[in-house]
Design an enzyme around this catalytic site. Structure first.
Site, short mmCIF file in Angstrom:
data_model
loop_
_atom_site.label_atom_id
_atom_site.label_comp_id
_atom_site.label_asym_id
_atom_site.label_seq_id
_atom_site.Cartn_x
_atom_site.Cartn_y
_atom_site.Cartn_z
N GLU A 453 0.87 -1.18 0.00
CA GLU A 453 0.00 0.00 0.00
C GLU A 453 0.91 1.23 0.00
O GLU A 453 1.19 1.78 -1.03
CB GLU A 453 -0.96 -0.01 1.19
CG GLU A 453 -2.02 -1.10 1.05
CD GLU A 453 -3.25 -0.86 1.88
OE1 GLU A 453 -3.88 0.20 1.77
OE2 GLU A 453 -3.60 -1.79 2.65
N GLU A 740 -1.20 -0.72 13.52
CA GLU A 740 -2.45 -0.44 12.81
C GLU A 740 -3.66 -0.88 13.64
O GLU A 740 -4.66 -0.18 13.71
CB GLU A 740 -2.46 -1.20 11.48
CG GLU A 740 -3.74 -1.04 10.69
CD GLU A 740 -3.63 -1.63 9.30
OE1 GLU A 740 -2.88 -2.59 9.11
OE2 GLU A 740 -4.31 -1.10 8.39
C1 BGC Z 1 -5.13 1.38 5.00
C2 BGC Z 1 -5.70 2.32 6.01
C3 BGC Z 1 -6.80 3.04 5.30
C4 BGC Z 1 -7.86 2.01 5.06
C5 BGC Z 1 -9.17 2.52 4.55
C6 BGC Z 1 -6.18 0.38 4.71
O1 BGC Z 1 -5.80 -0.63 3.90
O2 BGC Z 1 -3.92 0.84 5.39
O3 BGC Z 1 -4.89 2.96 6.83
O4 BGC Z 1 -7.21 4.22 5.82
O5 BGC Z 1 -7.38 0.95 4.30
O6 BGC Z 1 -9.91 1.63 3.84
#
Ligand code: BGC
Length: 885
Positions: A453, A740
Site C-alpha cells: 500500500e 495499525e
Molecule cells: C489502510 C488504512 C486506510 C484504510 C481505509 C487500509 O488498507 O492501510 O490505513 O485508511 O485501508 O480503507
C-alpha cells in the site's frame, strides 16, 4: 542582545529554486528581554543591477509577512536582509538570506525528456543510466544550476559524484496534474573543460507496481525518463533532448518500491564510462506544469546500529535493528560470501522466532545482490524502501553487527516537538508515535511503509495531522500534499479520493473522515503555522467536498445509501471487517460532516469570506438539528451509544439549537445534555474497564474529551491501562512504532490473522496530542501559536512531564514536577507571543497572562488518588420529551 534567529522564506531556511515570485518571509527572535514584542520590521532587498529597496513596517507580524518588492522573475536572485525592533529599544542587527527563484514559466524549459527504448509494460522496468559529456568554458563562472526531474525517479551525478543528498527525487505528487522539479547548485562541482553528467532512472511511483491486490503498473505513464537542464550564468550548456545523450543498463537489474532491488556488482554503477552506450530516445514533453517542490526532499535522517544477530529455529540468520523504521540497509563492509549472492528479506516482526512476513502481503521487500570485484562498502538500494525491524540475511558468511547499518529515510521536515514524562511506558509510546510519523512521511503522508500500500490514505492523515504538526514542521510537506489532493478531487468531480495521490482508480467513493481531510487538514495546518495562504489555496477544495463530494440525503446529512468506513478499526470490529465497529457508521459520518461544516465556516472567516462563513455556520446548526432528529431519542438516548459516539458530540460541540430545544424545561438545556453525555461517557469507560473502544474516529479525541469534561483521572487511567485494547498493551508487547490494530500482535506472539495487519500506522498514535496538550499542557490559542495556553493537567502516576514545540515564533515549552506536596512548573514563552497560564493547584477561575521569557511557578499540590475512585453511575431519569419539541 536581541537578534533574529531563524529567517525563513516560505517556511524554509534556504531558498534556492523557489517556485513563487513573491515569497513570504518569517523569522523568530532570540535573546530578547522578557515580555518582548515586536513593534516594527525592516526589509531590504537588493537585486543585481537594480536600485536597493528598503521597506519599513510598523507591525508585530513575524510569520509569513508579505513579499515587499515586485514579483521576482525566473532565475532571479534577491539578497534580502531583515531587522526588527521591539516596542522601545534599538533595532536588532541585520540578518541576511539569499533568495533565488527556479524556472517559473513553461517557456524557461528548453529541455525535452529522454529515455531508453520501450520495454515490456507487464513487468518491472530495469533502471538505466543516462549520460552526457559537456564542456565548460575556461572562463570563470559565478553560478551553475541544474534544473531536473524525471518520469519516475532519478539520481543525478556530476563527474561520478552524486548531486545533492536527495533520495527518491523528484518525489511523488499527483503526476496527472503536476510534476515537481529540483534545483541544484553545481557551481563548485563543475570543472573547466570536459564534464560528465550522469543519472540513474528508476520507475518509482510513476510506472512501478503500485496498489494493493496486485496493484497496477504504468499508472502515470509507460516510459520513464529524465528531463534536465544545466545552466551556467543563465545560459544552457546541456539539456536533455539535444544530441549526445546516451543510455546504458548497469548494475541495478530492478528496483521496485514494494519488491526491493536486484543488484549485480559485476556490472557498472556510477561509472558513467563503462557499459554499452546507445543514443537516448526522445519522449513527449510533460503535458502538466513543472513545479518547484516546496515539500522537503526525502533524505537520510538517521542511522541505526543493529542490536543483535539471531539464528532462528530453522537456521536462518536474522538481524534485529531493535527499532521498526522506514528505510534501507547500508553495507559497511564487503560481504564474504560462498556462492556470490546475498539475499535480504525485510519484516517488521518475528512470529514464533521466524521472520513474520505475511503482513507485507504482495510486497516482496527483498534485496538480491550478486557480488563482483567492486567493493560494496556503502551499497544501499536506490529506488525502493522497506518498513522493517528485522532483516533475514542469507549468504553473508560470518556477518557481524558492524557490517551493516539501518538507514532511516524521511521527507526531511525539521523536528518541532517533543514530550517526555516520568512514566517510561508513556514516554516510549510517544517515541513510537515519532517513529511512525517518520516512516510514514516518505514523500507523502502514507498509511504504512511496509506492505503493498504505502498510499496517501486521506483518513489517516485527517485524524493524525494535529499530532504530526506538533512533532514536525509540516508546513511545506502537508501543504504540498494538499495541492495534490485538490487536483485529484477535481478530476473526481468533487469526491476526495480515499488516497492521494490517486493511483488512477478514477472511481473513488466519497467517505466521511477520509474526504473530510480536504477541510480539516488545511485548518489544522493553519492552526499550526498561521499560513492563510494554505486556506486560500485549498478553499475551492473545501467548498467542492461539501457541495459535490458528500452524497447527501433529504436532510443534508450523508445519504444512507453511501457506505462508510466509520470508526475504522474500532477494537470490537471483526478482524476482516474493520468498518463494522459498534458505533453506527452514519452517525460517525454525520458527526464528521458537522465538524467539517463548522471548520469550513472558520476557514471562510479566516480568509475574509464572512457571508460564506455565516452560511456554513447556519448549515452546521441545521445539520445538527437533523442529526438529533435522526440519532437521539426524545429522552436523550443516543443511537449506538459508544465511547466514540459520545466523544464526537462532546469534542465537536454538536448540540441542538435553542429552537430545537424550545420544549425543554431546563434553563440551559444544551449544557444539561452536555453534562449527561459526559457522565455517560465516563460510565461507558468505567464499564469497559478503562480499555479503549475507539477506532480512527474516536481515538484522537477520547482522552481529550474525558479531560475537557472534567474527567482527567479517567483519561489517565485509560492511558495507563495495560490490557488490550490499550496503547500501553502494544508497548508492553514490545512495540517500537504505533500499530495499525490494537492487537496487531496477539499476546501469544501470533500475528493478528486479519490480512490487513501493519505494525507501523500512525492513526492510533493521535493520542500523542493528549500528551502534548493535557499532560504537558501546551495548546495553541491562536493560529501559529501567537497566543498559547499553558495548562498542564497532572494525573495518573505521572510525577513529572516536559514538552516543547518549535512554533513559528520560536520554542515554547513547559515542564512540571510534583514533589513534596508541591508542583513546580517551568515555562518558556518565545518573543512576540503570550501565554495564558492555568496551573494545577490554583483556585478555580484563576489564570495569568505572561509574555515572553522564562517563568517559574510553584504551588501546593498533591497528585489525586490513583486509580480514580470507582464512579457511581448517574442514571438520573430523563423525563420523556423533556428537551425536544
Ligand atoms: C489502510 C488504512 C486506510 C484504510 C481505509 C487500509 O488498507 O492501510 O490505513 O485508511 O485501508 O480503507
Amino acid at each position: 542582545m536581541t537578534r533574529i534567529e531563524r529567517l525563513r522564506v516560505e517556511h524554509y531556511a534556504t531558498a534556492l529554486g523557489i517556485g513563487t515570485p513573491s515569497p513570504r518571509l518569517s523569522w523568530t527572535v532570540g535573546d530578547a528581554p522578557d515580555n518582548w514584542s515586536q513593534g516594527a520590521y525592516e526589509i531590504e532587498v537588493s537585486k543585481s543591477g537594480q536600485p536597493h529597496e528598503a521597506y519599513s513596517t510598523k507591525s508585530n507580524d513575524s510569520v509569513l509577512v508579505p513579499w515587499p518588492s515586485v514579483p521576482l522573475r525566473s532565475r532571479e536572485t534577491a539578497q534580502v536582509r531583515v531587522r526588527v525592533q521591539g516596542t522601545s529599544e534599538d533595532w536588532t542587527p541585520w540578518v541576511e538570506i539569499t533568495i533565488e527563484t527556479g524556472l517559473l514559466r513553461p517557456e524557461d524549459w528548453a529541455a525535452v525528456p529522454i529515455s531508453n527504448p520501450p520495454s515490456s509494460t507487464d513487468v518491472t522496468k530495469p533502471p538505466f543510466r543516462l549520460r552526457k559529456v559537456f564542456t565548460v568554458p575556461e572562463a570563470s563562472h559565478s553560478r551553475v544550476r541544474l534544473y531536473v526531474t524525471a518520469y519516475g525517479l532519478y539520481e543525478a551525478y556530476l563527474n561520478g559524484q552524486k548531486i545533492g543528498e536527495d533520495i527518491f527525487a523528484p518525489g511523488w505528487t499527483s503526476y496527472y496534474a503536476r510534476l515537481p522539479y529540483q534545483t541544484y547548485d553545481l557551481t563548485n562541482l563543475v570543472r573547466p573543460g570536459e564534464n560528465v553528467f550522469g543519472a540513474w532512472i528508476g520507475e518509482g511511483w510513476y510506472a512501478g507496481n503500485l496498489g494493493y491486490h496486485g496493484g497496477k503498473r504504468n499508472i502515470y505513464g509507460e516510459r520513464i525518463g529524465l528531463l534536465a537542464q544545466l545552466e551556467i550564468d543563465g545560459e544552457i550548456v546541456a539539456k536533455t533532448g539535444e544530441e549526445g545523450w546516451e543510455w546504458s543498463f548497469g548494475a541495478i537489474l530492478s528496483s521496485e518500491i514494494y519488491h526491493g532491488e536486484m543488484y549485480n556488482a559485476t556490472l557498472p554503477d556510477t561509472d558513467f564510462e563503462q557499459g554499452d552506450w546507445h543514443p537516448a530516445e526522445l519522449l513527449p514533453a510533460p503535458s502538466v506544469p513543472l513545479v518547484s517542490s516546496q515539500s522537503p526532499p526525502v533524505r537520510v535522517v538517521d542511522t541505526i546500529k543493529p542490536k543483535q544477530i539471531i539464528t532462528t529455529p530453522s537456521g536462518k540468520t536474522i538481524v534485529d535493528f531493535g527499532q521498526n523504521f522506514g528505510g534501507l540497509i547500508r553495507f559497511l563492509s564487503d560481504p564474504s560470501c560462498a556462492d556470490g549472492e546475498i539475499v535480504i528479506r525485510h519484516a517488521e516482526v518475528l512470529e514464533h522466532d521466524e521472520l513474520g512476513s505475511r503482513p507485507i502481503r504482495y510486497a516482496k521487500a527483498t534485496e538480491t545482490i550478486t557480488l563482483g570485484t567492486r567493493s560494496l562498502v556503502g551499497y544501499m538500494p536506490r529506488f525502493t524502501f522497506h518498513g522493517f525491524r528485522y532483516a533475514e540475511i542469507t549468504g553473508w558468511k560470518g556477518l557481524e553487527l558492524s557490517d551493516i547499518e539501518g538507514v532511516v529515510l524521511q521527507s526531511s521536515m525539521t523536528r518541532a516537538g517533543d514530550f517526555r514524562c516520568s512514566h517510561p511506558l508513556i514516554s516510549r509510546l510517544h517515541e513510537n508515535c515519532v517513529w511512525s510519523t517518520m516512516a510514514n512521511t516518505i514523500s507523502i503522508p502514507s498509511d504504512c511503509p511496509q506492505r503493498d500500500e504505502r498510499l496517501g490514505w486521506t483518513g489517516d492523515i485527517c485524524v493524525y495531522a494535529p499530532t504530526m504538526s506538533y512533532l514536525f514542521d509540516t508546513s511545506g510537506f502537508l501543504s504540498e500534499w494538499l495541492v495534490d489532493l485538490a487536483h485529484d478531487q477535481q478530476r473526481l468531480d468533487g469526491i476526495v479520493p480515499i488516497f492521494s495521490p490517486d493511483t488512477g482508480t478514477d472511481v473513488s467513493t466519497p467517505e466521511a473522515i477520509w474526504g473530510d481531510a480536504a477541510v480539516l487538514t488545511p485548518y489544522d495546518l493553519y492552526t499550526a503555522h498561521a499560513d492563510v495562504g494554505v486556506l486560500e489555496t485549498q478553499y475551492a477544495s473545501v467548498v467542492s467536498w461539501l457541495k459535490d463530494g458528500v452524497r447527501r440525503g433529504r436532510t443534508g446529512l450523508w445519504s444512507k445509501d453511501q457506505d462508510q468506513l466509520g470508526d475504522w478499526l474500532a477494537p470490537k470490529a471483526p478482524p476482516e471487517t474493520p468498518n463494522m465497529g459498534p458505533t453506527d457508521n452514519h452517525l460517525v459520518a454525520d458527526a464528521w460532516l458537522i465538524h467539517s461544516t463548522k471548520s469550513a465556516s472558520k476557514i471562510a472567516r479566516a480568509i475574509g469570506r464572512g457571508a460564506e462563513a455565516d452560511a456554513y455556520q447556519a448549515e452546521a446548526q441545521r445539520l445538527t438539528d437533523a442529526f438529533y432528529a435522526e440519532y437521539v431519542t426524545a429522552s436523550g438516548r443516543l443511537v449506538s451509544e459508544t465511547q466514540t459516539a459520545l466523544c464526537l458530540l462532546l469534542a465537536y460541540d454538536i448540540f441542538p439549537s435553542q429552537k430545537y430545544l424550545n420544549g425543554s424545561s431546563k434553563p440551559n438545556p444544551a449544557q444539561y445534555i452536555r453534562q449527561l453525555f459526559a457522565e455517560r461517557l465516563v460510565n461507558l469507560v468505567r464499564k469497559a474497564n478503562w480499555l479503549v473502544d475507539t477506532g480512527f474516529a474516536g481515538t484522537p479525541i477520547v482522552l481529550q474529551t474525558l479531560a475537557q469534561t472534567g474527567n482527567i483521572a479517567h483519561a489517565y487511567r485509560m492511558l495507563q491501562a495495560r490490557e488490550c485494547p490499550s496503547w500501553l498493551s502494544c508497548v508492553l508487547l514490545g512495540a517500537t512504532t504505533i500499530w495499525e490494530r490494537w492487537d496487531s500482535m496477539l499476546s501469544d506472539g501470533t500475528i493478528n490473522p486479519g490480512e490487513m495487519t501493519s505494525f507501523n500506522h500512525y492513526a492510533l498514535g493521535s493520542v500523542a496530542s493528549f500528551m502534548h496538550n493535557h499532560i504537558g499542557g501546551l495548546t495553541p490559542l491562536e493560529p501559529g501559536w501567537k497566543r498559547v495556553s499553558v495548562k498542564p493537567q497532572p494525573g495518573g502516576t505521572v510525577t513529572w512531564a516536559k514538552t516543547s514545540h518549535q512554533s513559528p515564533y520560536g520554542k515554547v515549552s513547559v515542564s512540571w514536577e510534583i514533589a513534596q506536596e508541591e508542583i513546580v512548573v517551568q515555562i518558556e514563552v518565545p518573543p512576540n507571543t503570550t501565554a495564558e497560564v492555568v496551573l494545577p493547584g490554583w483556585e478555580a477561575g484563576r489564570s495569568e497572562t505572561v509574555g515572553s521569557g522564562k517563568h517559574s511557578f510553584r504551588s501546593k499540590y498533591v497528585l489525586p488518588d490513583f486509580p480514580p475512585k470507582v464512579y457511581t453511575p448517574h442514571f438520573a431519569p430523563i423525563r420523556p420529551n423533556e428537551w425536544v419539541l
